[in-house]
Design a protein around this motif. Structure first.
Motif, PDB file in Angstrom:
ATOM      1  N   PRO A   1       0.825  -1.205   0.000  1.00  0.00           N
ATOM      2  CA  PRO A   1       0.000   0.000   0.000  1.00  0.00           C
ATOM      3  C   PRO A   1       0.863   1.261   0.000  1.00  0.00           C
ATOM      4  O   PRO A   1       2.008   1.243   0.415  1.00  0.00           O
ATOM      5  N   ALA A   2       0.304   2.353  -0.469  1.00  0.00           N
ATOM      6  CA  ALA A   2       0.988   3.639  -0.430  1.00  0.00           C
ATOM      7  C   ALA A   2       0.007   4.694   0.003  1.00  0.00           C
ATOM      8  O   ALA A   2      -1.181   4.581  -0.264  1.00  0.00           O
ATOM      9  N   GLY A   3       0.471   5.702   0.675  1.00  0.00           N
ATOM     10  CA  GLY A   3      -0.457   6.729   1.117  1.00  0.00           C
ATOM     11  C   GLY A   3       0.215   8.043   1.381  1.00  0.00           C
ATOM     12  O   GLY A   3       1.400   8.106   1.642  1.00  0.00           O
ATOM     13  N   CYS A   4      -0.547   9.127   1.320  1.00  0.00           N
ATOM     14  CA  CYS A   4      -0.045  10.465   1.578  1.00  0.00           C
ATOM     15  C   CYS A   4      -1.114  11.265   2.297  1.00  0.00           C
ATOM     16  O   CYS A   4      -2.303  11.014   2.154  1.00  0.00           O
ATOM     17  N   TRP A   5      -0.667  12.255   3.057  1.00  0.00           N
ATOM     18  CA  TRP A   5      -1.570  13.176   3.743  1.00  0.00           C
ATOM     19  C   TRP A   5      -1.254  14.573   3.276  1.00  0.00           C
ATOM     20  O   TRP A   5      -0.091  14.944   3.150  1.00  0.00           O
ATOM     21  N   GLY A   6      -2.299  15.349   3.005  1.00  0.00           N
ATOM     22  CA  GLY A   6      -2.075  16.729   2.591  1.00  0.00           C
ATOM     23  C   GLY A   6      -2.715  17.686   3.560  1.00  0.00           C
ATOM     24  O   GLY A   6      -3.886  17.545   3.889  1.00  0.00           O
ATOM     25  N   GLY A   7      -1.960  18.659   4.047  1.00  0.00           N
ATOM     26  CA  GLY A   7      -2.481  19.640   5.000  1.00  0.00           C
ATOM     27  C   GLY A   7      -2.601  21.006   4.382  1.00  0.00           C
ATOM     28  O   GLY A   7      -1.937  21.320   3.411  1.00  0.00           O
ATOM     29  N   GLU A   8      -3.442  21.865   4.971  1.00  0.00           N
ATOM     30  CA  GLU A   8      -3.585  23.241   4.507  1.00  0.00           C
ATOM     31  C   GLU A   8      -2.385  24.055   4.953  1.00  0.00           C
ATOM     32  O   GLU A   8      -1.753  23.777   5.951  1.00  0.00           O
ATOM     33  N   GLU A   9      -2.098  25.116   4.251  1.00  0.00           N
ATOM     34  CA  GLU A   9      -0.971  25.957   4.579  1.00  0.00           C
ATOM     35  C   GLU A   9      -1.175  27.354   4.048  1.00  0.00           C
ATOM     36  O   GLU A   9      -2.138  27.646   3.377  1.00  0.00           O
ATOM     37  N   GLY A  10      -0.266  28.243   4.351  1.00  0.00           N
ATOM     38  CA  GLY A  10      -0.411  29.620   3.914  1.00  0.00           C
ATOM     39  C   GLY A  10       0.900  30.247   3.514  1.00  0.00           C
ATOM     40  O   GLY A  10       1.899  29.582   3.364  1.00  0.00           O
ATOM     41  N   ASP A  11       0.907  31.548   3.374  1.00  0.00           N
ATOM     42  CA  ASP A  11       2.064  32.275   2.891  1.00  0.00           C
ATOM     43  C   ASP A  11       2.305  33.464   3.789  1.00  0.00           C
ATOM     44  O   ASP A  11       2.062  34.603   3.442  1.00  0.00           O
ATOM     45  N   ALA A  16      -2.657  32.685   2.490  1.00  0.00           N
ATOM     46  CA  ALA A  16      -3.870  31.937   2.729  1.00  0.00           C
ATOM     47  C   ALA A  16      -3.832  31.171   4.029  1.00  0.00           C
ATOM     48  O   ALA A  16      -2.824  30.615   4.406  1.00  0.00           O
ATOM     49  N   ALA A  17      -4.961  31.204   4.701  1.00  0.00           N
ATOM     50  CA  ALA A  17      -5.142  30.301   5.813  1.00  0.00           C
ATOM     51  C   ALA A  17      -6.547  29.757   5.771  1.00  0.00           C
ATOM     52  O   ALA A  17      -7.427  30.218   6.453  1.00  0.00           O
ATOM     53  N   ALA A  18      -6.725  28.967   5.020  1.00  0.00           N
ATOM     54  CA  ALA A  18      -8.035  28.374   4.925  1.00  0.00           C
ATOM     55  C   ALA A  18      -8.301  27.572   6.161  1.00  0.00           C
ATOM     56  O   ALA A  18      -7.446  27.332   6.970  1.00  0.00           O
ATOM     57  N   THR A  19      -9.537  27.062   6.319  1.00  0.00           N
ATOM     58  CA  THR A  19      -9.856  26.302   7.509  1.00  0.00           C
ATOM     59  C   THR A  19      -8.958  25.080   7.582  1.00  0.00           C
ATOM     60  O   THR A  19      -8.687  24.431   6.596  1.00  0.00           O
ATOM     61  N   SER A  20      -8.438  24.639   8.693  1.00  0.00           N
ATOM     62  CA  SER A  20      -7.500  23.533   8.850  1.00  0.00           C
ATOM     63  C   SER A  20      -8.101  22.258   8.279  1.00  0.00           C
ATOM     64  O   SER A  20      -9.233  21.923   8.578  1.00  0.00           O
ATOM     65  N   ALA A  21      -7.326  21.486   7.401  1.00  0.00           N
ATOM     66  CA  ALA A  21      -7.887  20.336   6.713  1.00  0.00           C
ATOM     67  C   ALA A  21      -6.850  19.267   6.485  1.00  0.00           C
ATOM     68  O   ALA A  21      -5.665  19.488   6.541  1.00  0.00           O
ATOM     69  N   SER A  22      -7.336  17.997   6.176  1.00  0.00           N
ATOM     70  CA  SER A  22      -6.425  16.929   5.803  1.00  0.00           C
ATOM     71  C   SER A  22      -7.070  16.083   4.732  1.00  0.00           C
ATOM     72  O   SER A  22      -8.272  16.044   4.583  1.00  0.00           O
ATOM     73  N   SER A  23      -6.244  15.391   3.948  1.00  0.00           N
ATOM     74  CA  SER A  23      -6.765  14.490   2.927  1.00  0.00           C
ATOM     75  C   SER A  23      -5.830  13.317   2.800  1.00  0.00           C
ATOM     76  O   SER A  23      -4.661  13.406   3.114  1.00  0.00           O
ATOM     77  N   ALA A  24      -6.318  12.202   2.322  1.00  0.00           N
ATOM     78  CA  ALA A  24      -5.492  11.019   2.218  1.00  0.00           C
ATOM     79  C   ALA A  24      -5.602  10.427   0.836  1.00  0.00           C
ATOM     80  O   ALA A  24      -6.657  10.437   0.228  1.00  0.00           O
ATOM     81  N   ALA A  25      -4.482   9.904   0.324  1.00  0.00           N
ATOM     82  CA  ALA A  25      -4.501   9.158  -0.922  1.00  0.00           C
ATOM     83  C   ALA A  25      -3.849   7.824  -0.656  1.00  0.00           C
ATOM     84  O   ALA A  25      -2.764   7.761  -0.127  1.00  0.00           O
ATOM     85  N   LYS A 288       4.580  22.293  11.532  1.00  0.00           N
ATOM     86  CA  LYS A 288       5.196  23.609  11.735  1.00  0.00           C
ATOM     87  C   LYS A 288       5.176  24.413  10.437  1.00  0.00           C
ATOM     88  O   LYS A 288       4.949  25.627  10.447  1.00  0.00           O
ATOM     89  N   ARG A 289       5.437  23.730   9.340  1.00  0.00           N
ATOM     90  CA  ARG A 289       5.394  24.406   8.035  1.00  0.00           C
ATOM     91  C   ARG A 289       3.982  24.909   7.749  1.00  0.00           C
ATOM     92  O   ARG A 289       3.768  26.019   7.261  1.00  0.00           O
ATOM     93  N   GLN A 290       3.009  24.092   8.063  1.00  0.00           N
ATOM     94  CA  GLN A 290       1.616  24.459   7.860  1.00  0.00           C
ATOM     95  C   GLN A 290       1.241  25.661   8.715  1.00  0.00           C
ATOM     96  O   GLN A 290       0.546  26.576   8.259  1.00  0.00           O
ATOM     97  N   ALA A 291       1.699  25.685   9.962  1.00  0.00           N
ATOM     98  CA  ALA A 291       1.334  26.753  10.892  1.00  0.00           C
ATOM     99  C   ALA A 291       2.097  28.047  10.640  1.00  0.00           C
ATOM    100  O   ALA A 291       1.694  29.104  11.126  1.00  0.00           O
ATOM    101  N   SER A 292       3.162  27.980   9.872  1.00  0.00           N
ATOM    102  CA  SER A 292       4.021  29.153   9.664  1.00  0.00           C
ATOM    103  C   SER A 292       3.444  30.175   8.697  1.00  0.00           C
ATOM    104  O   SER A 292       3.867  31.321   8.677  1.00  0.00           O
ATOM    105  N   TYR A 293       2.499  29.755   7.858  1.00  0.00           N
ATOM    106  CA  TYR A 293       1.953  30.588   6.784  1.00  0.00           C
ATOM    107  C   TYR A 293       3.034  31.005   5.791  1.00  0.00           C
ATOM    108  O   TYR A 293       2.914  32.039   5.133  1.00  0.00           O
ATOM    109  N   CYS A 294       4.071  30.198   5.696  1.00  0.00           N
ATOM    110  CA  CYS A 294       5.160  30.497   4.766  1.00  0.00           C
ATOM    111  C   CYS A 294       5.282  29.462   3.661  1.00  0.00           C
ATOM    112  O   CYS A 294       6.144  29.583   2.792  1.00  0.00           O
ATOM    113  N   ALA A 295       4.461  28.421   3.691  1.00  0.00           N
ATOM    114  CA  ALA A 295       4.523  27.400   2.645  1.00  0.00           C
ATOM    115  C   ALA A 295       3.980  27.961   1.349  1.00  0.00           C
ATOM    116  O   ALA A 295       3.128  28.836   1.330  1.00  0.00           O
TER     117      ALA A 295
END
Length: 305
Positions: A1-11, A16-25, A288-295
């Motif tokens: 199996p393979a999988g990934c998680w994607g989190g929201e982030e900002g600059d 952007a700081a959209a509402t905090s989210a996650s997704s899986a593949a 930390k990258r997600q929370a920094s708003y610098c991604a």
């Protein structure tokens, strides 16, 4: 199996700081008796959380069939993990709120939603796209006509966007009442009489804290009232909309998004640090990258190889 998680982030503070989210593949590995008819064991799929972001950082997750889509071979699982929340919100926002020929300003254009939103704005026929960001090179490659560096320019006072060159639509992905206040000055955004609209995916605050039903009611009433009075006073202010239905993967929305990405119409954009490893250090770095708003783009963790 393979999988990934994607989190929201900002600059940073202007992104952007959209509402905090996650997704899986992941590759489905359930027994054949429990697999929904549309999927079969071994299929490559991507899926979105159900209402609340939880359980994405795990080797296995139970997801809803209606929130899941097959991943074509032309997309990697890392790319697919970037689609179900940020890119989905971007597609639905552009479809619902942009009119062909609009001049559009995106506040926070290089975050996870922003880098996909500017692509959809171009696809759906925006005549001019500007965005606030420090990632000028990235945004120009994605079709943005003018990148506004918020560190040195105040978007609400730029002379070239005043008078007859005002924007038809401002999309706020940052989350600030101050941005809405500046938009109502009508220096760079048209009035409601002239078709001016202000759409936000994040409201006045980057983080929503709703602990009780009273909090929820107060939250909804604030934005309902603002949307209502801007329509009652529409000749004098832009029409305000808090788009709360952006994260709807049902009714074929996620399937359509995945098809567009597979055909190359929209490109999943990952932050340079992604994908990060599924280790204690890797997950900490991702959050930390997600929370920094610098991604710049989507933060993704590779859960399994």
């Amino acid at each position: 199996p393979a999988g990934c998680w994607g989190g929201e982030e900002g600059d940073g503070k202007g992104s952007a700081a959209a509402t905090s989210a996650s997704s899986a593949a992941a590759s489905s590995s359930s027994s054949s008796s429990s697999v929904p008819p549309v999927f079969k064991t071994g299929d490559r799929v991507c899926s979105m959380f159900d209402f609340r972001p939880k359980g994405g950082l795990a080797e296995y997750a139970l997801v809803k069939k209606a929130h899941t889509s097959l991943v074509p071979d032309s997309l990697s699982l890392v790319e697919a993990a970037a689609l179900p929340s940020s890119a989905l919100a971007a597609m639905r926002c552009a479809e619902a709120h942009m009119r062909k020929g609009d001049r559009v300003l995106v506040l926070g254009a290089s975050g996870g939603v922003g880098v996909h939103l500017v692509q959809f704005l171009r696809i759906f026929g925006a005549s001019h796209i500007a965005g606030t960001s420090t990632a000028a090179g990235l945004l120009r490659k994605l079709g943005v006509d003018r990148v506004i560096d918020y560190r040195s320019e105040e978007w609400s006072e730029i002379k070239e966007y005043q008078g007859d060159n005002r924007f038809d639509l401002v999309i706020d992905l940052v989350g600030s009442y101050e941005s809405w206040r500046k938009a109502t000055s009508l220096q760079v955004l048209k009035s409601g009489w002239d078709g001016g609209r202000y759409t936000t995916l994040v409201g006045d605050d980057r983080y929503m804290q709703l602990h009780t039903y009273t909090d929820m009611v107060a939250f909804l009433l604030r934005y309902l009232w603002r949307a209502t009075w801007t329509r009652l006073a529409w000749p004098f202010v832009p029409k305000y909309t808090f788009f709360m239905d952006a994260l709807d993967p049902t009714n074929g929305n996620l399937d359509r998004l995945v098809r567009m990405a597979a055909k190359g119409h929209v490109k999943p954009i990952l932050d340079d640090a992604s994908p990060l490893p599924f280790t204690l250090d890797g997950v900490r770095r991702a959050l930390k990258r997600q929370a920094s708003y610098c991604a710049k783009g989507k933060v993704v963790v590779r859960v399994l190889e």
